[in-house]
Structures are given as structure tokens and as C-alpha cells.
Design a protein around this motif. Sequence first.
Motif: not given
Length: 169
Positions: A45-46, A50, A90
Motif C-alpha cells: 500500500r505504501d 511501491r 509496512e
Amino acid sequence: MLMLLWDYEMAAEREKLNGLSPTRRLALAVTAIEWTMATMSPPIRDAATRAFLERALVACRRAVSEGQRAVSEQPELIRDYDDVYEGTEEPGTAHLLSAVMECCEAVEGLDAQRVYNVLSYCYEGSMDREDIPDLSLDAERNNRRCVSVIQYQRNLIEEAVATDAGLNS
């Protein structure tokens, strides 16, 4: 030091990596990272993590598609790595960042040990996302994701060995 199921299961595969050509080792490492990311649940999600991983994988994919033994020098990725690594919280992402940097920093090509490290990072990153409460060999054996990562990596090595053997015969 805690031994993970991966350590036990993949020890026999380690020697096979030595016999692979440098181009095959890079392709195997990049494929393992891509598969790990694509099959992670939930997806990363970060956005910064990503984006960094994708930037690094673009350079890695280019090297593989060109049949290179190494990723061309990536000073901007190496420079940006620390900031991204320090900022990621994360689960599992720090391991994937380490895996991709193994590829990007090996400008002379990935030796067998670096590929083994990449595979280990991919496993540890996957395992961290599983949030196994009491980490043990039995808990890992009973976790579908842990078992599937090991099986995928074994298959990947076997395919790479068979492909290299076919090219060399």
C-alpha cells in the motif's frame, strides 16, 4: 539465531545456484521478486515503497531482456534506497527492498550467494505479511503462503537449471 522453514527446505537448492549462468541467476532473482510482489496479500500500500520497487524492477527487467549478467549501475536508486527503506513500516516491504537492491548493487553480476539472499528476502517478506503469531517451523509448515513460496522458488530453480542445461548441451 532462529532458523526458518525456508532455511531448512532451501539448503539443498543452494548449490544448484552455483551452476547457473550469470544471466540466468539475474533472471531467476528478478522473477522471484516480481512473483512475490504480485502474489502478496494485501498488495503493497505504501506509495513510496511501491514506486521505488517498480523503478528498480524496470532497471532489472531491462537487464534481463537484454541478456545482461548485471543491472547497469543505478546510482539514483542506490542513493534513494536508504530514505525509502527507513520510511517503510509496512510488513514485508523492507525485505523486498533488500531483495531488489541485491540485484541493483551487483554491477558485476549476481553470484549464487546474492541470488540465495534474494530468495530468502522474498520468503521473509512474504512470511512477515502473514503475521504468524508464534513463529515456529510447524506454524510455517501450516501456513499456505510460506509453503507456496518455497515450492515456487524450488520450481523456479529447477526450471533455470533445466534451461541452462538445455542451452549447454
